[in-house]
Enzyme design. Structure first.
Site, short mmCIF file in Angstrom:
data_model
loop_
_atom_site.label_atom_id
_atom_site.label_comp_id
_atom_site.label_asym_id
_atom_site.label_seq_id
_atom_site.Cartn_x
_atom_site.Cartn_y
_atom_site.Cartn_z
N LEU A 58 0.83 -1.21 0.00
CA LEU A 58 0.00 0.00 0.00
C LEU A 58 0.86 1.26 0.00
O LEU A 58 0.34 2.37 -0.13
CB LEU A 58 -0.87 0.03 1.26
CG LEU A 58 -1.93 -1.04 1.43
CD1 LEU A 58 -2.13 -1.37 2.90
CD2 LEU A 58 -3.23 -0.61 0.80
N TYR A 95 2.08 10.46 -11.19
CA TYR A 95 1.60 9.38 -10.31
C TYR A 95 0.96 8.26 -11.13
O TYR A 95 1.32 7.08 -10.99
CB TYR A 95 0.59 10.00 -9.34
CG TYR A 95 -0.27 9.06 -8.53
CD1 TYR A 95 0.23 8.40 -7.41
CD2 TYR A 95 -1.63 8.89 -8.83
CE1 TYR A 95 -0.59 7.59 -6.63
CE2 TYR A 95 -2.45 8.10 -8.05
CZ TYR A 95 -1.93 7.44 -6.95
OH TYR A 95 -2.75 6.64 -6.18
N LYS A 125 2.32 4.43 -11.57
CA LYS A 125 1.47 3.31 -11.17
C LYS A 125 1.23 2.38 -12.38
O LYS A 125 1.18 1.16 -12.23
CB LYS A 125 0.12 3.81 -10.66
CG LYS A 125 0.14 4.46 -9.29
CD LYS A 125 0.16 3.43 -8.16
CE LYS A 125 -0.32 4.02 -6.84
NZ LYS A 125 0.01 3.18 -5.69
N TYR A 134 -3.44 24.18 -6.83
CA TYR A 134 -2.43 23.10 -6.89
C TYR A 134 -1.09 23.54 -7.48
O TYR A 134 -0.11 22.81 -7.37
CB TYR A 134 -2.94 21.94 -7.76
CG TYR A 134 -4.02 21.09 -7.13
CD1 TYR A 134 -3.75 20.25 -6.05
CD2 TYR A 134 -5.31 21.09 -7.66
CE1 TYR A 134 -4.74 19.44 -5.51
CE2 TYR A 134 -6.31 20.27 -7.11
CZ TYR A 134 -6.00 19.45 -6.03
OH TYR A 134 -6.98 18.65 -5.50
N ASP A 140 -6.65 17.07 -14.61
CA ASP A 140 -7.62 16.30 -13.84
C ASP A 140 -8.25 15.20 -14.67
O ASP A 140 -8.35 15.28 -15.89
CB ASP A 140 -8.72 17.26 -13.33
CG ASP A 140 -9.38 16.75 -12.05
OD1 ASP A 140 -9.06 15.64 -11.61
OD2 ASP A 140 -10.21 17.49 -11.50
#
Ligand SMILES: NC(=O)c1ccc[n+]([C@@H]2O[C@H](COP(=O)([O-])OP(=O)(O)OC[C@H]3O[C@@H](n4cnc5c(N)ncnc54)[C@H](O)[C@@H]3O)[C@@H](O)[C@H]2O)c1
Ligand SMILES: O=C(O)[C@H]1O[C@H](OP(=O)(O)OP(=O)(O)OC[C@H]2O[C@@H](n3ccc(=O)[nH]c3=O)[C@H](O)[C@@H]2O)[C@H](O)[C@@H](O)[C@@H]1O
Length: 389
Positions: free
Chosen positions: A95, A184, A188, A330, A336
């Site tokens: 995790l 990110y 991933k 941000y 987004d």
């Protein structure tokens, strides 16, 4: 606690196992540890740099599960104990990650290292020692929907084929490199591909989980109370912080993005099924979300405002929300996901799992927790010193 008679989905008795849980001290890890301690006979080697969110499971020594959970404070970046802990366990669950969007464009190197480079040894040790791995990826690997590239008035935008996100069919659509938000998702995606390749070439047993906005108690932190004042957590904690401080909720670019939110306790049920049904979960990538709980971020803000007024007994502000540009909120490089609806076919077929809790109900229990946990601390932190004459 669990009796000896617990059986898996195929009616076979479930044998107690040892789980090496990396990132066990975080939001998801804390709920998973709670579930494993309260309802199963499994043992957990809990690895993290922090343990505040699982302290209630570690102390006192008299807790009924005291001999089944062991905390190891370590950073997987640089700790030689990692491989032996993975070897001691039957299953590893990873995790550990930097997973707050405010970091993706402002700390892209840390984000990429955390989500890709630091996860590589975990994959290698599992593969090399024939250990099963459940790895936490993200729904962000889907990026944007195909529909978002259609003209605004295209009727195809209403067609689920253009927006429902499916593990084995949907492409991964990210923005340009200068939009560092995608650091990110891209990291991933690459670790998913590495794990998948270890499965294909070396026979590693793996399951990949793609969470879709799991929310609930203990998620992230409240800035200035149990996290840095200038820190920006994920949306649940941002909006909770605003409500607790009686400030308007900030809607990034008007809050038009859509999300499906799932209650952490529903999602944990799905993870437990994966843990206890390896024959059905190995080799799979699972979306875990609640397609029935879709809202725009603006609608989420309105619902949270209404629920918070109910659970706190405090009236809401006359103007409860305020718009803010993504660059101001941000910084440069933010982008987004427009919409996130999980296809539930695979998890339904393999594990017979469905989410249960409505958005209203999950917000009611979560905001009750937020109010009980933080309202007093916020009052004290914001109390002005008495005026001196
Ligand atoms: N919460 C969600 O809805 C969600 C959605 C998509 C993906 N995920 C993924 O699920 C995982 C867990 O998410 P979470 O919401 O619990 O996040 P979290 O930040 O609460 O938990 C992550 C934990 O990992 C630990 N950690 C990070 N780097 C570490 C290191 N180098 N060594 C040891 N420990 C380290 C952190 O201290 C933290 O306790 C992450 O991989 C995240 O990307 C979560
Ligand atoms: O939870 C997930 O499934 C994944 O998505 C999250 O990404 P995101 O949903 O964009 O992050 P949030 O912080 O929860 O923001 C949701 C939306 O609310 C908006 N927002 C956030 C905070 C705020 O104060 N106001 C606001 O309008 C954001 O711009 C975004 O559109 C994070 O990347 C990960 O934790 C995870 O991988």
């Amino acid at each position: 606690m669990a009796s000896e008679k617990r059986v898996d989905l195929d009616g076979n008795p479930i044998k107690p196992i040892t789980i090496c849980m990396i990132g066990a001290g975080g939001f998801i890890g804390s709920h998973l540890c709670e579930k494993l301690m309260a309802e199963t006979p499994h043992k957990v080697l809990a690895l993290d740099v922090y343990n505040d969110k699982i302290k209630h499971l570690l102390e006192p020594d008299s807790l009924p599960w005291a001999d089944r959970i062991q905390f190891h404070r370590l950073n997987i970046k640089n700790d030689s104990r990692l491989e032996s802990l993975i070897r001691m366990a039957d299953l590893t669950i990873n995790l550990a990650a930097i997973c707050t969007p405010a970091d993706y464009n402002t700390r892209p190197l840390d984000t990429i290292y955390s989500n890709f480079i630091d996860a590589i040894p975990v994959v290698k040790y599992c593969s090399g020692n024939n250990k099963r791995l459940i790895h936490f990826s993200t729904c962000e690997v889907y990026g944007k929907t195909i529909g978002s590239f259609l003209p605004k008035d295209s009727p195809l935008r209403q067609d689920p084929a253009y927006f429902v996100l499916s593990e084995n069919l949907s492409p991964c659509i990210f923005g340009p490199i200068e939009k560092q938000r995608w650091s990110y998702a891209c990291a991933k995606q690459l670790i998913e591909r590495l794990i998948y390749a270890e499965g294909a070439e070396n026979g590693m047993d793996f399951t990949i989980v793609r969470p879709f906005n799991w929310i609930g108690p203990r998620m992230d932190f409240i800035p200035g109370i149990d996290g840095p004042s200038e820190g920006v957590p994920r949306v649940l904690a941002c909006f909770s912080n605003n409500l607790l401080r009686h400030e308007p909720l900030k809607l990034v670019d008007g809050g038009q993005s859509q999300r499906t939110f799932i209650y952490i306790k529903d999602a944990i049920e799905a993870v437990l099924l994966m843990i206890e049904n390896p024959a059905r979960a190995n080799g799979q990538i699972f979306n875990v979300g609640n397609p029935n709980n879709e809202v725009t971020v603006k609608q989420l803000a309105e619902m949270m405002t209404e629920v918070y007024a109910k659970v706190s007994g405090e009236p809401s502000l006359e103007k409860p929300t305020i718009d803010i540009s993504s660059e101001e909120f941000y910084g440069v490089g933010y982008d987004d996901s427009d919409k996130r609806i999980p296809d539930m076919t695979i998890i339904n077929k393999q594990l017979g799992w469905n989410p249960k809790t409505s958005l209203w109900d999950l917000l009611e229990s979560t905001l009750t927790y937020q109010h009980r946990t933080y309202a007093e601390a916020i009052k004290q932190a914001t109390a002005k010193p008495a005026a001196t004459s």
